[in-house]
Design a protein around this motif. Structure first.
Motif, mmCIF file in Angstrom:
data_model
loop_
_atom_site.group_PDB
_atom_site.id
_atom_site.type_symbol
_atom_site.label_atom_id
_atom_site.label_comp_id
_atom_site.label_asym_id
_atom_site.label_seq_id
_atom_site.Cartn_x
_atom_site.Cartn_y
_atom_site.Cartn_z
ATOM 1 N N ARG A 16 1.015 3.726 -3.461
ATOM 2 C CA ARG A 16 0.991 5.051 -3.474
ATOM 3 C C ARG A 16 2.188 6.318 -3.719
ATOM 4 O O ARG A 16 2.149 7.074 -4.992
ATOM 5 N N HIS A 67 -7.113 5.426 -6.211
ATOM 6 C CA HIS A 67 -6.007 7.011 -5.073
ATOM 7 C C HIS A 67 -6.620 6.613 -3.867
ATOM 8 O O HIS A 67 -6.092 7.212 -2.404
ATOM 9 N N ASP A 68 -6.962 5.634 -3.433
ATOM 10 C CA ASP A 68 -7.054 5.353 -2.370
ATOM 11 C C ASP A 68 -6.510 3.911 -1.105
ATOM 12 O O ASP A 68 -6.965 2.925 -1.262
ATOM 13 N N ALA A 88 -8.561 11.250 -9.465
ATOM 14 C CA ALA A 88 -9.525 10.929 -7.632
ATOM 15 C C ALA A 88 -10.759 11.835 -7.889
ATOM 16 O O ALA A 88 -11.360 13.114 -8.458
ATOM 17 N N ALA A 92 0.519 -1.029 -0.068
ATOM 18 C CA ALA A 92 -0.118 -0.201 -0.230
ATOM 19 C C ALA A 92 1.013 1.080 0.014
ATOM 20 O O ALA A 92 0.824 1.821 -0.570
ATOM 21 N N GLY A 151 -11.669 6.042 -6.923
ATOM 22 C CA GLY A 151 -11.484 6.688 -5.901
ATOM 23 C C GLY A 151 -10.901 5.319 -5.145
ATOM 24 O O GLY A 151 -10.004 5.794 -4.409
ATOM 25 N N LEU A 152 -10.492 4.352 -5.695
ATOM 26 C CA LEU A 152 -9.936 3.203 -4.678
ATOM 27 C C LEU A 152 -9.029 3.023 -5.589
ATOM 28 O O LEU A 152 -7.871 3.057 -4.385
ATOM 29 N N GLU A 180 -4.621 2.613 0.910
ATOM 30 C CA GLU A 180 -4.736 2.568 2.234
ATOM 31 C C GLU A 180 -5.694 1.704 2.946
ATOM 32 O O GLU A 180 -5.470 1.216 3.215
ATOM 33 N N ARG A 181 -6.922 1.385 2.146
ATOM 34 C CA ARG A 181 -7.932 0.875 1.949
ATOM 35 C C ARG A 181 -7.759 -0.767 1.946
ATOM 36 O O ARG A 181 -7.848 -1.115 2.818
#
Length: 222
Positions: free
Chosen positions: A86, A116-117, A99, A82, A113-114, A119-120
């Protein structure tokens, strides 16, 4: 003589085929192209970053003529992945897939959205299963034992790295995939913050055999 399909390590020349496989299987196992304006967002999230960041854990099903018709890929350390996603991957694709501004309103925006995230991907309840994976085969290559062969190659590579367990997060609606994972010895893991109506978390040891919940004995996945 008819060529025989086999599992082999990923090669950089396979990248376009992996993107295509991802797109053609990403909508609950079906072709995603009718659902997305730009279906390239899907491999940007679920396939290409893995072969970019950790190609040694990518394996393909070769149709016998050099063409990839299925794959398994992933990471041995989800938290590290993760972070690298990024720092090393997102800058390569963010311009094409920006995003969403506000709550996502389309399937493309949900996937952006996934993207750009990253960390999810770090879910506390999955900490005992540090590796994670994605596996996809073109429909005409499913149901013939190839998925099991891909999984065994991936488990073996994880064992060689000393990784004890692996997880995956799947769309709950994809019931054929769930049946496949059940046959391979995956079990469900409850995770707060994830809606089980949308996604299901599964995990298993990286060993070839798993305990049979009915008998407690070790058995190979069927």
């Amino acid at each position: 003589m008819t060529a025989t399909a086999s599992v082999r390590p990923y090669r950089p020349a396979d990248a376009p085929a992996l993107d295509d496989i991802c797109i053609r299987t990403a909508h609950n196992g079906r072709d995603s192209r009718p659902e997305y304006v730009d279906p390239a967002i899907l491999p940007a999230v679920f396939a290409a970053p893995y072969v970019h960041l950790d190609p040694g854990l990518a394996f393909v099903l070769d149709d016998g003529a050099g063409r990839a018709v299925g794959y398994v890929l992933g990471t041995a350390d989800t938290a590290r992945f993760a972070e690298e996603f990024r720092v090393k991957w997102l800058p390569r694709v963010a311009d094409r897939h920006p995003a969403p501004q506000g709550p996502p309103g389309t399937p493309d925006e949900v996937m952006a959205g996934l993207l750009h995230d990253p960390e999810r991907m770090v879910v506390p309840e999955l900490a005992a299963y540090p590796a994670h994976l994605h596996i996809d085969l073109l429909p005409e290559w499913q149901g013939r034992g190839h998925g099991r062969a891909l999984m065994r190659a991936f488990w073996r590579a994880l064992r060689e790295r000393g990784v004890p367990a692996v997880h995956l997060v799947m769309a709950t609606a994809n019931t054929p995939a769930r049946a496949f994972y059940d046959r391979l010895g995956f079990h469900e893991i409850a995770a707060a913050g994830l809606d089980p109506a949308d996604v299901t978390c599964l995990g298993r040891t990286t060993q070839e055999t798993v305990p049979d919940w009915r008998t407690g004995r070790q058995s190979a996945p069927s």
